[in-house]
Design an enzyme around this catalytic site. Structure first.
Site, PDB file in Angstrom:
ATOM      1  N   GLY A 266     -34.922 -19.634  -9.009  1.00  0.00           N
ATOM      2  CA  GLY A 266     -35.431 -20.919  -9.460  1.00  0.00           C
ATOM      3  C   GLY A 266     -35.204 -22.099  -8.534  1.00  0.00           C
ATOM      4  O   GLY A 266     -35.280 -23.243  -8.958  1.00  0.00           O
ATOM      5  N   VAL A 267     -34.963 -21.849  -7.241  1.00  0.00           N
ATOM      6  CA  VAL A 267     -34.802 -22.981  -6.325  1.00  0.00           C
ATOM      7  C   VAL A 267     -36.095 -23.299  -5.584  1.00  0.00           C
ATOM      8  O   VAL A 267     -36.116 -24.169  -4.716  1.00  0.00           O
ATOM      9  CB  VAL A 267     -33.662 -22.768  -5.295  1.00  0.00           C
ATOM     10  CG1 VAL A 267     -32.309 -22.770  -5.977  1.00  0.00           C
ATOM     11  CG2 VAL A 267     -33.875 -21.499  -4.498  1.00  0.00           C
ATOM     12  N   GLY A 268     -37.164 -22.578  -5.885  1.00  0.00           N
ATOM     13  CA  GLY A 268     -38.448 -22.935  -5.300  1.00  0.00           C
ATOM     14  C   GLY A 268     -38.914 -22.060  -4.151  1.00  0.00           C
ATOM     15  O   GLY A 268     -39.788 -22.466  -3.391  1.00  0.00           O
ATOM     16  N   LYS A 269     -38.407 -20.857  -4.033  1.00  0.00           N
ATOM     17  CA  LYS A 269     -38.801 -19.987  -2.928  1.00  0.00           C
ATOM     18  C   LYS A 269     -40.274 -19.597  -3.040  1.00  0.00           C
ATOM     19  O   LYS A 269     -41.037 -19.766  -2.091  1.00  0.00           O
ATOM     20  CB  LYS A 269     -37.914 -18.729  -2.896  1.00  0.00           C
ATOM     21  CG  LYS A 269     -36.439 -19.040  -2.717  1.00  0.00           C
ATOM     22  CD  LYS A 269     -35.593 -17.787  -2.647  1.00  0.00           C
ATOM     23  CE  LYS A 269     -35.567 -16.990  -3.920  1.00  0.00           C
ATOM     24  NZ  LYS A 269     -34.990 -17.701  -5.078  1.00  0.00           N
TER      25      LYS A 269
ATOM     26  N   SER B 249     -12.446 -14.646  -1.153  1.00  0.00           N
ATOM     27  CA  SER B 249     -12.272 -16.089  -1.107  1.00  0.00           C
ATOM     28  C   SER B 249     -11.460 -16.659  -2.263  1.00  0.00           C
ATOM     29  O   SER B 249     -11.163 -17.836  -2.303  1.00  0.00           O
ATOM     30  CB  SER B 249     -13.634 -16.786  -1.019  1.00  0.00           C
ATOM     31  OG  SER B 249     -14.289 -16.736  -2.257  1.00  0.00           O
TER      32      SER B 249
ATOM     33  N   LYS C 148     -20.833 -23.495  -3.181  1.00  0.00           N
ATOM     34  CA  LYS C 148     -19.604 -23.629  -3.964  1.00  0.00           C
ATOM     35  C   LYS C 148     -19.338 -25.080  -4.317  1.00  0.00           C
ATOM     36  O   LYS C 148     -18.928 -25.404  -5.428  1.00  0.00           O
ATOM     37  CB  LYS C 148     -18.425 -23.062  -3.165  1.00  0.00           C
ATOM     38  CG  LYS C 148     -18.427 -21.547  -3.086  1.00  0.00           C
ATOM     39  CD  LYS C 148     -17.340 -21.072  -2.137  1.00  0.00           C
ATOM     40  CE  LYS C 148     -17.164 -19.556  -2.231  1.00  0.00           C
ATOM     41  NZ  LYS C 148     -16.146 -19.091  -1.283  1.00  0.00           N
TER      42      LYS C 148
HETATM   43  P1  ATP Z   1     -36.736 -16.547  -8.105  1.00  0.00           P
HETATM   44  O1  ATP Z   1     -35.645 -16.167  -7.155  1.00  0.00           O
HETATM   45  O2  ATP Z   1     -36.261 -16.391  -9.521  1.00  0.00           O
HETATM   46  O3  ATP Z   1     -38.044 -15.918  -7.831  1.00  0.00           O
HETATM   47  P2  ATP Z   1     -37.781 -19.002  -6.941  1.00  0.00           P
HETATM   48  O4  ATP Z   1     -36.828 -19.565  -5.951  1.00  0.00           O
HETATM   49  O5  ATP Z   1     -38.941 -18.239  -6.417  1.00  0.00           O
HETATM   50  O6  ATP Z   1     -36.960 -18.161  -7.986  1.00  0.00           O
HETATM   51  P3  ATP Z   1     -39.729 -20.751  -8.071  1.00  0.00           P
HETATM   52  O7  ATP Z   1     -40.421 -19.824  -8.983  1.00  0.00           O
HETATM   53  O8  ATP Z   1     -40.393 -21.091  -6.797  1.00  0.00           O
HETATM   54  O9  ATP Z   1     -38.275 -20.217  -7.816  1.00  0.00           O
HETATM   55  O10 ATP Z   1     -39.362 -22.112  -8.816  1.00  0.00           O
HETATM   56  C1  ATP Z   1     -39.170 -22.199 -10.204  1.00  0.00           C
HETATM   57  C2  ATP Z   1     -39.881 -23.406 -10.740  1.00  0.00           C
HETATM   58  O11 ATP Z   1     -39.254 -24.604 -10.298  1.00  0.00           O
HETATM   59  C3  ATP Z   1     -41.319 -23.514 -10.279  1.00  0.00           C
HETATM   60  O12 ATP Z   1     -42.067 -24.053 -11.336  1.00  0.00           O
HETATM   61  C4  ATP Z   1     -41.252 -24.460  -9.109  1.00  0.00           C
HETATM   62  O13 ATP Z   1     -42.455 -25.125  -8.901  1.00  0.00           O
HETATM   63  C5  ATP Z   1     -40.142 -25.416  -9.561  1.00  0.00           C
HETATM   64  N1  ATP Z   1     -39.399 -25.979  -8.428  1.00  0.00           N
HETATM   65  C6  ATP Z   1     -38.373 -25.400  -7.782  1.00  0.00           C
HETATM   66  N2  ATP Z   1     -37.893 -26.196  -6.814  1.00  0.00           N
HETATM   67  C7  ATP Z   1     -38.642 -27.315  -6.837  1.00  0.00           C
HETATM   68  C8  ATP Z   1     -38.646 -28.531  -6.080  1.00  0.00           C
HETATM   69  N3  ATP Z   1     -37.785 -28.730  -5.071  1.00  0.00           N
HETATM   70  N4  ATP Z   1     -39.543 -29.461  -6.394  1.00  0.00           N
HETATM   71  C9  ATP Z   1     -40.421 -29.252  -7.397  1.00  0.00           C
HETATM   72  N5  ATP Z   1     -40.475 -28.160  -8.156  1.00  0.00           N
HETATM   73  C10 ATP Z   1     -39.598 -27.185  -7.885  1.00  0.00           C
HETATM   74 MG    MG Z   2     -39.696 -16.356  -6.900  1.00  0.00          MG
END
Ligand code: ATP
Ligand code: MG
Length: 523
Positions: free
Chosen positions: A111-114, A431, A474
């Site tokens: 959920g960090v936006g990858k 750690s 961390k």
């Molecule tokens: P996973 O590892 O679970 O696949 P992910 O890193 O691929 O997670 P995403 O699916 O890209 O996560 O992001 C989750 C949701 O949060 C999406 O709706 C995405 O648009 C939104 N999101 C995440 N980071 C941001 C950001 N920096 N700005 C705006 N929206 C964000």
């Molecule tokens: Mg993803």
């Protein structure tokens, strides 16, 4: 009729010469077989695949860094260094007039936006976007397909993805590349190596298609939660960009600018009908989520949207403003406590900072003593490395007992129990050494540990503190938990730069090279 039609499609598919010949030959066989023959359907299917996967159809690249920057900024708040790295990557590609080169791999907690970044990259380049998940793939044939002789055979996921893309140059997201495993049916990662190798991937072979397929125009992007579980040779082919997770303030911004508008739209609501105040959003972040990313946050916002939609549809309300008290009304009792995990200074309980595949987290280490003969008991699903570091911490405390004001014979009269609660997260790594040592000394001296202190560091038998990984993750989790003072190994000093300024300002960092210094600060 059908044959003429198929012939036309074969000729128009833009296949390489060799493949074209094969396709026409298969068509010839198909024509001669009685349509009732079992083989007829198989051949028909094969020809259908050959004509539907893209052989020459492509989109024109838009290599325009300014545009890429705009798209990335429009879709994502924060992530400044990540966006910068992505733009650098694209700039190099633009300069060399080629999107060949190392594969980008976005690594970070859920959920960090990858995935969302990868989509934006595709959009900024005007390319088609496809995604396949490699999670749970254990078998080479899932990547490369099955031979046609196999009942129900199909191409593998790569070719299926290409069919979905419909062009030879999509952005192709390989999600969860760290979650592939291998078994007796062959190692999927060796097939992936071929896919990702620019020297080889112009002639990728799929068992079903049999003809080689050119993947060299595809821009592959991989994602992973945990870099360490990607096989080394695959990792070496990739340019890794890590995303650590968001601060509370960043989550608030993301919720306001992206998640809330997106959910409103999905529920057919206007901002008039449902409005979240900043404070309302902050409350959701603090009391209903505990995560590095924003997936849970988005889910909570969606949940409020559903409830409000129902109220509006049923005519109960015309518009709703969600402020702090309303959040509790819609989401129920608070799920997490914000701020200090423990409310009082306690004896034998130290707060450690952990780095897991789902981001950073704080963890409590508890030591209790009971009459006995020096037996050491460890509970809480600890990994082997963590068990060893508990042994090391104990040996250190024994050897320094006198200086620390502990009866040097303590282990002849007492059993020691070290417990790390909160079971779900697997706990391992060296750690926690310094945290275990602190909890031990606290329990043995009955001196309470300052509750606002969090710590991380490996220790040696002589009490030297060694550097550890994941400082940024961390620290973010420590900040989330409301800790004020962070004890870090001196050798990790450089990593402090990576921590967002807003978080740094609210924390005091203490760099130590000896365990004694840490004890001094925490006790
Ligand atoms: P996973 O590892 O679970 O696949 P992910 O890193 O691929 O997670 P995403 O699916 O890209 O996560 O992001 C989750 C949701 O949060 C999406 O709706 C995405 O648009 C939104 N999101 C995440 N980071 C941001 C950001 N920096 N700005 C705006 N929206 C964000
Ligand atoms: Mg993803």
């Amino acid at each position: 009729g059908e044959i003429v039609d198929l012939k036309k499609r074969i000729e128009e598919a833009g296949m390489p010469e060799g493949t074209l010949k094969v396709a026409l030959k298969e068509l010839d066989r198909y024509e001669k077989l009685p349509s009732a023959a079992a083989e007829s359907g198989i051949i028909r299917n094969y020809i259908e695949w050959l004509v539907t996967i893209p052989w020459s159809e492509s989109t024109e690249d838009r290599l325009d860094i300014k545009h890429a920057e705009d798209v990335l900024d429009r879709d994502h708040d924060g992530l400044e260094t990540v966006k910068e790295r992505v733009l650098e990557y694209l700039a190099v590609r633009q300069m060399t007039h080629s999107l060949r080169g190392p594969i980008l791999c976005l690594v970070g907690p859920p959920g960090v936006g990858k995935t969302s970044l990868a989509k934006s990259i595709a959009e900024s380049l005007d390319r088609k976007f496809v995604r396949i998940s490699l999670g749970g793939v254990r078998d080479e044939s899932e990547i490369r397909g099955h031979r046609r002789t196999y009942v129900g055979a199909m191409p593998g996921r790569i070719i299926q993805g290409m069919k979905k893309a419909g062009t030879v140059n999509p952005v192709f997201l390989l999600d969860e590349i760290d979650k592939m495993s291998s078994d007796f049916r062959g190692d999927p990662s060796s097939a992936m190596l071929e896919v990702l190798d620019p020297e080889q991937n112009n002639s990728f072979s799929d068992h079903y298609i049999e003809e080689t397929y050119d993947l060299s125009n595809v821009l592959f992007i991989a994602t992973a939660n945990d870099l360490s579980s990607i096989p080394g040779p695959l990792r070496d082919r990739m340019e890794v960009i890590s995303i650590a997770g968001y601060t509370e303030a960043e989550k608030g911004m993301i919720a306001k600018n992206h998640l809330a508008p997106k959910q409103l739209k999905e529920h057919g609501l206007t901002d008039e009908q449902l409005h979240f105040t900043d404070e309302g959003l902050l409350n959701i972040v603090r009391y209903y989520t505990r995560e590095a990313g924003v997936r849970g946050l988005e889910r909570q916002i969606a949940s409020i949207c559903r409830k409000v939609t129902k109220e509006i549809v049923s005519g109960e309300k015309a518009k709703v403003e969600v402020d702090a008290p309303k959040v509790e009304k819609y989401l129920g009792k608070r799920k997490f406590r914000y701020g200090m995990a423990e409310t009082e200074n306690q004896v034998g309980v130290a707060t450690g900072l952990a780095y897991t595949a789902v981001g950073g987290d704080t963890l409590q280490i508890e030591v209790s003593l009971s009459p006995g003969k020096g037996k050491l008991q460890l509970t809480g699903k600890l990994g082997d490395v963590m068990k060893e570091s508990a042994q090391t911490a104990l040996s250190f405390v024994r050897s320094k007992a006198e200086e620390l004001g502990i009866d040097p014979m303590f282990y002849e009269t007492q059993d020691i129990h070290i417990h790390v609660p909160e079971g779900a997260v697997p706990k391992d790594g060296p750690s926690a050494g310094i945290t275990i040592a602190t909890a031990l000394v606290s329990a043995l001296t009955k001196r309470p540990i300052r509750r606002e202190v969090g710590m991380t560091g490996e220790i040696t038998l002589r009490g030297r503190v060694l550097p550890i990984g994941g400082v940024k993750e961390k620290t973010l989790s420590a900040h989330r938990a409301g800790l004020k003072t962070i004890i870090l190994p001196l050798d990790n000093e450089r990593d402090i730069e990576d921590i967002p300024e807003s978080v740094r300002q609210e924390l005091t960092f203490k760099l130590v090279s000896q365990a004694d210094e840490a004890l001094e600060i925490a006790l």
